[in-house]
Design an enzyme around this catalytic site. Structure first.
Site, PDB file in Angstrom:
ATOM      1  N   SER A   1      31.945 -43.936  66.541  1.00  0.00           N
ATOM      2  CA  SER A   1      33.379 -43.766  66.738  1.00  0.00           C
ATOM      3  C   SER A   1      33.938 -44.801  67.681  1.00  0.00           C
ATOM      4  O   SER A   1      35.113 -45.146  67.595  1.00  0.00           O
ATOM      5  CB  SER A   1      33.639 -42.434  67.423  1.00  0.00           C
ATOM      6  OG  SER A   1      33.668 -41.416  66.521  1.00  0.00           O
TER       7      SER A   1
ATOM      8  N   GLU B   1      38.558 -38.104  70.066  1.00  0.00           N
ATOM      9  CA  GLU B   1      38.375 -39.156  69.075  1.00  0.00           C
ATOM     10  C   GLU B   1      39.609 -40.067  69.017  1.00  0.00           C
ATOM     11  O   GLU B   1      39.498 -41.296  69.092  1.00  0.00           O
ATOM     12  CB  GLU B   1      38.133 -38.513  67.704  1.00  0.00           C
ATOM     13  CG  GLU B   1      37.954 -39.483  66.569  1.00  0.00           C
ATOM     14  CD  GLU B   1      36.694 -40.323  66.734  1.00  0.00           C
ATOM     15  OE1 GLU B   1      35.608 -39.754  66.675  1.00  0.00           O
ATOM     16  OE2 GLU B   1      36.812 -41.544  66.941  1.00  0.00           O
TER      17      GLU B   1
ATOM     18  N   ASP C   1      39.823 -44.058  70.102  1.00  0.00           N
ATOM     19  CA  ASP C   1      40.165 -45.075  69.108  1.00  0.00           C
ATOM     20  C   ASP C   1      41.365 -45.906  69.552  1.00  0.00           C
ATOM     21  O   ASP C   1      41.322 -47.135  69.508  1.00  0.00           O
ATOM     22  CB  ASP C   1      40.466 -44.419  67.745  1.00  0.00           C
ATOM     23  CG  ASP C   1      39.269 -43.657  67.186  1.00  0.00           C
ATOM     24  OD1 ASP C   1      38.170 -43.790  67.750  1.00  0.00           O
ATOM     25  OD2 ASP C   1      39.441 -42.930  66.189  1.00  0.00           O
TER      26      ASP C   1
END
Ligand code: NAG
Ligand code: NAG
Ligand code: NAG
Ligand code: NAG
Ligand code: NAG
Ligand code: NAG
Ligand code: NAG
Ligand code: NAG
Length: 600
Positions: free
Chosen positions: A518, A300, A304
């Site tokens: 996400s 994650e 990002d």
């Protein structure tokens, strides 16, 4: 006469003395909050009496209506206050508690022998924090704490399902944590695909494909999303941002998700060679860690930072790693466990004089697992950020109209209020009206991706800025569709969308394909940061809270997505349609057009 006066005096004196000595007076308690045990958690054992709890007490924000009004005025491009964001001091003043509340809470704490010097307070003094052992917290809150275990993950927490406050303190406290909020937060990356194949072609000899907005996009982008794909698709190509105009971008990390710098370099080498050698500023919040061990790189966090910073280089980049993640091991008697990182991160960022103008968060929970008191209070914190001039982007969730936890077998679309009623499950904080929530698309030309979280909040009413858009959508919904499954009067989400699958990232030294909203949130945040860059370079204030602009003049800078749906809960979910819809919102960004809009 004289005697009886003296007697009265003595009684008063004794009352005061008893208080000062920390002997609690008999106080009438009334229940503040009760929740049903969330599905999936079981009560394990009474909490050890000496286990230390980081108690946070939220005092009512006395003038929040004025803060909300200011937020909407400075965010409305048609208002004369547009762009006149508030300073930290101005925001603090509007959310400061009334002195009566501070006094009432201080007296209550003192009556339990708590030393005023051991308290800490948030910058606006609207939160009071104190460490107390379980046995004292139980007296203060007239409750019993237990160790609770999450069956699937094995995570343990010290929590209760009900707590009370003395009658005279009730109106002076919004909520006390940790009490009834179990969490845990989940990163929105449930559609995770490792790329086993040889590195996919990152460009193609095939003729370019035409996107829905009319830009020409490399044919490879239909199956693998890179920085250059997003630049072509969202009409960014050729724009150079500044490293020195004061613009900054931030990414939040929770759950021990580490953003790996070596992976970032591999990504840059492949997809953004001019950024090679640059990195981000890492900030630890509440004990958050920053492991750079390649095998602990977080999917994650890497996704990002690689996409948000890859789109915005050379804009100074910040990564916030917020601690406070379990496991708490009840058998090892760990001394503290907090699992309420939104509040911790908000304390940090709201105390900062100059937060980044654009921040993306790819984390969330099923709304019903976040107690309403906690959701309302942290949402108010996001409003404060908006009033300060920060654009906050949040993933809309990866479960379509259903739960985010694709693995859960028992909780699919059931209310956790004891009734087990079937109901769509919205995602918090995507449902907070003061954030911009981002859904997902796939393919070129873009269609809604099936997992894109969307729907209507059960906690927050439809805000005025989207009332027209939401009413129009509901007006076209077949009569009685999903009646009883969602709240027609709730805040509709997402607000906008961006690509959400087949992102090519580097994780643990290897390239991978990864998907989820996400991916959509940092991608959209990258575009917003470039818009802020354009405004700052022209001497204009940043965009701040985006929604009042997006739902009015911004619409022309978004590409409406009109195909696809987000199934869940045994239904086909909602359809993407012309205009706003609860799966792709108003659509995907066209940077070139948005830039003209926000500079005009
Ligand atoms: C892109 O991929 C989708 C889904 O695989 C496919 O339906 C579509 O035809 C492709 N578009 C082009 C232009 O190849
Ligand atoms: C952006 O930077 C590149 C490389 O320095 C340069 O070739 C290009 O002309 C710049 N574009 C604009 C719009 O200034
Ligand atoms: C990182 O951020 C901190 C806090 O804002 C600041 O003190 C520091 O100078 C920054 N470092 C870099 C390299 O930007
Ligand atoms: C890196 O992390 C892995 C997995 O957590 C661990 O086994 C290994 O010992 C760590 N390596 C170093 C040098 O700390
Ligand atoms: C969900 O299930 C998959 C496959 O069984 C497993 O690899 C993954 O760790 C599970 N995720 C969670 C959050 O439990
Ligand atoms: C709701 O579901 C839970 C877990 O499956 C079960 O224990 C409980 O009895 C159910 N309650 C009702 C009212 O059906
Ligand atoms: C979605 O579109 C399909 C096909 O047009 C239609 O049958 C269905 O009723 C629509 N569903 C909703 C909830 O709008
Ligand atoms: C891309 O943005 C430019 C403005 O920078 C605009 O002139 C152009 O029409 C846009 N292209 C598309 C296909 O929307």
């Amino acid at each position: 006469m004289k005697g009886s006066m003296t007697w009265t005096y003595v009684v008063h004196l004794l009352g005061l003395t008893a208080c000062a000595l920390g002997v609690p007076q008999k106080q009438a308690y009334r229940v503040k909050e009760t929740v049903d045990p969330p599905t999936g958690w079981v009560q394990y054992s009474p909490a050890p009496a000496d286990h230390i709890i980081d108690l946070r007490i939220g005092l009512p924000q006395d003038k929040f209506e004025l803060l909300e009004q200011a937020l909407y005025e400075v965010s409305d491009p048609h208002h004369h206050r547009y762009g006149q964001h508030l300073s930290k001091e101005e925001v603090d003043e509007l959310v400061a508690p009334h002195p009566k509340s501070m006094n009432a809470v201080d007296e209550w704490l003192a009556s339990h022998g708590i030393d005023m010097n051991s308290l800490s307070r948030s910058s606006a003094k609207d939160w009071v924090m104190v460490k107390v052992p379980v046995n004292l917290a139980e007296k203060m809150l007239d409750t019993t704490y237990h160790v609770w275990k999450h069956v699937e993950s094995g995570v343990s927490l010290v929590r209760t399902t009900t707590y009370s406050l003395p009658e005279h303190v009730h109106d002076h406290v919004d909520l006390v944590t940790p009490t009834t909020y179990f969490g845990p937060l989940k990163g929105m990356s449930t559609t995770f695909h490792w790329s086993d194949a040889q590195p996919a072609a990152l460009s193609s000899n095939a003729p370019p494909i035409k996107s829905a907005s009319g830009t020409a996009v490399d044919a490879s982008c239909n199956s693998t999303i890179t920085i250059s794909c997003l630049q072509q698709l969202y009409n960014i190509t050729g724009y150079n941002s500044s490293a020195i105009n004061g613009n900054k971008i931030g990414i939040t990390g929770y759950l021990e998700q580490y953003a790996n710098i070596q992976d970032l370099q591999s990504f840059y080498q492949e997809q953004r060679p001019d950024a090679l050698g640059s990195s981000f500023n890492y900030t630890s919040v509440n004990g958050g860690q920053n492991s750079q061990n390649l095998s602990e790189a977080g999917a994650e966090a890497n996704l990002d930072v690689q996409f948000a910073f890859g789109l915005t280089h050379p804009t100074p980049a910040y990564f916030y790693s917020t601690g406070g993640q379990p496991p708490y091991d009840p058998d090892l008697k760990t001394t503290t466990d907090t699992n309420e990182p939104y509040a911790e991160w908000l304390d940090y960022i709201l105390s900062h004089p100059n937060p980044p103008q654009t921040i993306s968060t790819s984390y969330g929970d099923d709304e019903q697992t976040v107690p309403q008191s906690y959701a309302v209070r942290t949402c108010a914190g996001f409003a404060q950020l908006g009033a300060r001039g920060v654009s906050l982007l949040v993933s809309s969730g990866d479960g379509g109209v259903g739960d985010n936890d694709a693995n859960a077998t028992t909780t699919i679309c059931k209310t956790n209020d004891g009734r087990n009623a079937t109901r769509f499950i919205p995602t918090y904080p995507a449902t907070c009206p003061y954030v911009t929530s981002v859904g997902g698309t796939v393919s070129i030309p873009e269609v809604a991706v099936y997992f894109s979280g969307g729907g209507f909040s059960n906690y927050f009413p439809t805000p005025l800025y989207q009332l027209g858009a939401v009413t129009e959508y509901l007006g076209h919904l077949p009569l009685n569709s999903y009646s009883g499954l969602f709240n027609r009067f709730g805040r509709g989400f997402p607000d906008v969308s961006a690509q959400g699958d087949y992102f090519r990232v580097w994780i643990g030294g290897k390239p991978a394909h990864i998907g989820g909203t996400s991916a959509s949130s940092p991608a959209f945040a990258g575009v917003v940061s470039l818009l802020n860059d354009a405004r700052l370079s022209k001497g204009l204030p940043p965009l701040g809270f985006l929604n009042p602009m997006l739902y009015t003049k911004g619409v022309k800078g978004l590409t409406d997505i009109t195909e696809g749906n987000n199934p869940g809960c045994g239904t086909e979910g909602f359809n993407a349609t012309t205009g706003w819809d609860p799966i792709t919102g108003l659509g995907t960004p066209n940077f070139g057009l948005l830039k003209e809009i926000v500079l005009s």
